[in-house]
Design a protein around this motif. Structure first.
Motif, short mmCIF file in Angstrom:
data_model
loop_
_atom_site.label_atom_id
_atom_site.label_comp_id
_atom_site.label_asym_id
_atom_site.label_seq_id
_atom_site.Cartn_x
_atom_site.Cartn_y
_atom_site.Cartn_z
N ALA A 64 0.87 -1.29 -0.07
CA ALA A 64 -0.12 0.06 0.04
C ALA A 64 0.64 1.42 -0.15
O ALA A 64 0.39 2.26 -0.59
CB ALA A 64 -0.86 0.02 1.27
N ALA A 65 1.95 1.31 0.77
CA ALA A 65 2.95 2.23 0.74
C ALA A 65 3.50 2.48 -0.60
O ALA A 65 3.70 3.74 -1.08
CB ALA A 65 4.07 2.15 1.90
N LEU A 66 4.03 1.53 -1.20
CA LEU A 66 4.36 1.49 -2.57
C LEU A 66 3.43 2.04 -3.54
O LEU A 66 3.86 2.86 -4.48
CB LEU A 66 5.08 0.36 -3.10
N ASN A 67 2.29 1.49 -3.61
CA ASN A 67 0.93 2.24 -4.49
C ASN A 67 0.88 3.71 -4.20
O ASN A 67 0.72 4.37 -5.17
CB ASN A 67 0.00 1.26 -4.22
N SER A 68 0.94 4.05 -2.96
CA SER A 68 0.70 5.43 -2.80
C SER A 68 1.75 6.56 -2.89
O SER A 68 1.55 7.64 -2.80
CB SER A 68 -0.05 5.54 -1.19
N ALA A 69 2.99 5.98 -2.93
CA ALA A 69 3.97 6.77 -2.95
C ALA A 69 3.95 7.63 -4.27
O ALA A 69 3.76 7.11 -5.29
CB ALA A 69 5.18 6.06 -2.63
N GLN A 70 4.54 8.85 -4.28
CA GLN A 70 4.68 9.68 -5.45
C GLN A 70 6.17 10.09 -5.68
O GLN A 70 6.93 10.03 -4.40
CB GLN A 70 3.54 11.06 -5.20
N PRO A 71 6.73 10.23 -6.59
CA PRO A 71 8.09 10.85 -7.00
C PRO A 71 8.51 11.91 -5.76
O PRO A 71 7.75 12.66 -5.64
CB PRO A 71 8.37 11.19 -8.34
N GLY A 72 9.60 11.71 -5.13
CA GLY A 72 9.96 12.79 -4.04
C GLY A 72 9.69 12.13 -2.69
O GLY A 72 10.10 12.79 -1.84
N ASP A 73 8.86 11.37 -2.82
CA ASP A 73 8.55 10.77 -1.41
C ASP A 73 9.52 9.90 -0.86
O ASP A 73 10.23 9.22 -1.73
CB ASP A 73 7.03 10.13 -1.32
N ALA A 74 9.34 9.32 0.49
CA ALA A 74 10.11 8.47 1.02
C ALA A 74 9.47 7.47 1.78
O ALA A 74 8.52 7.85 2.75
CB ALA A 74 11.37 9.16 2.05
N ILE A 75 9.96 6.04 1.66
CA ILE A 75 9.12 5.14 2.35
C ILE A 75 9.87 4.49 3.16
O ILE A 75 11.15 4.23 3.36
CB ILE A 75 8.64 4.12 1.51
N PRO A 90 4.62 0.33 -8.78
CA PRO A 90 3.83 0.69 -9.94
C PRO A 90 4.55 1.84 -10.42
O PRO A 90 5.12 2.76 -10.08
CB PRO A 90 2.42 1.02 -9.43
N ASN A 91 4.21 1.84 -12.00
CA ASN A 91 4.70 2.93 -12.79
C ASN A 91 4.10 4.45 -12.26
O ASN A 91 3.15 4.45 -12.15
CB ASN A 91 4.69 2.97 -14.12
N LYS A 92 4.95 5.34 -12.03
CA LYS A 92 4.50 6.54 -11.60
C LYS A 92 4.82 7.52 -12.53
O LYS A 92 5.86 7.63 -13.15
CB LYS A 92 5.10 7.01 -10.16
N ALA A 93 3.86 8.69 -12.53
CA ALA A 93 4.15 9.88 -13.57
C ALA A 93 5.18 10.92 -12.83
O ALA A 93 5.23 10.96 -11.69
CB ALA A 93 2.87 10.81 -13.63
N GLY A 94 6.06 11.36 -13.65
CA GLY A 94 7.10 12.17 -12.92
C GLY A 94 8.23 11.65 -13.01
O GLY A 94 8.67 10.35 -13.94
N SER A 95 9.39 12.18 -12.84
CA SER A 95 11.02 11.68 -12.91
C SER A 95 11.60 11.66 -11.74
O SER A 95 12.80 11.43 -11.99
CB SER A 95 11.67 12.71 -14.15
N GLY A 96 11.37 11.95 -10.63
CA GLY A 96 11.90 12.04 -9.50
C GLY A 96 12.08 10.59 -8.77
O GLY A 96 11.36 9.53 -9.45
N TRP A 97 12.77 10.34 -7.80
CA TRP A 97 12.93 9.12 -7.18
C TRP A 97 11.95 8.90 -6.02
O TRP A 97 11.51 9.87 -5.40
CB TRP A 97 14.52 9.25 -6.52
N ILE A 98 11.74 7.84 -5.59
CA ILE A 98 11.02 7.18 -4.52
C ILE A 98 12.06 6.41 -3.74
O ILE A 98 12.44 5.66 -4.04
CB ILE A 98 9.71 6.32 -4.80
N HIS A 99 12.17 7.20 -2.44
CA HIS A 99 13.39 6.58 -1.52
C HIS A 99 12.72 5.46 -0.64
O HIS A 99 11.66 5.88 -0.33
CB HIS A 99 13.90 7.87 -0.79
N ILE A 100 13.09 4.26 -0.82
CA ILE A 100 12.65 3.46 0.42
C ILE A 100 13.94 3.17 1.34
O ILE A 100 15.08 2.81 1.04
CB ILE A 100 12.33 1.96 -0.31
#
Length: 100
Positions: A64-75, A90-100
């Motif tokens: 659920a956290a992976l699904n809701s994260a947007q580029p720029g977020d940190a899990i 999942p594939n996200k719109a934008g070009s930023g990173w999602i930090h885990i």
């Protein structure tokens, strides 16, 4: 052994050394091809997260956290927690990173 010529000792030594050389010093391996240079460039410089921090406690729903994260977020996963399963980002719109 009359009439036979004895094999010269020096010739015997030569053949013995030649045989030993092939047994202990095999021929060199064929020259390897030069590796190709990288075909793509990926910028891996650290980009500080600019979005929200999504905490996932032990036993929490990582998918659920992976699904809701947007580029720029940190899990943020709880230290020492174990998450078992198959997870997909999942594939996200934008070009930023999602930090885990």
């Amino acid at each position: 052994m009359k009439g036979r010529r004895a094999f010269p000792r020096s010739l015997c030594a030569f053949f013995a050394l030649a045989l030993a050389g092939t047994l202990f010093f095999p021929p060199p391996a064929p020259a390897a091809q030069t590796p190709a240079p990288p075909q793509a460039f990926l910028d891996t410089t650290l980009a500080a997260p600019a979005g929200q921090v999504i905490p996932v406690p032990s036993g929490g729903d990582l998918q659920a956290a992976l699904n809701s994260a947007q580029p720029g977020d940190a899990i943020e996963l709880q230290a020492g927690a174990t998450f078992t399963g198959n997870f997909t980002l999942p594939n996200k719109a934008g070009s930023g990173w999602i930090h885990i």
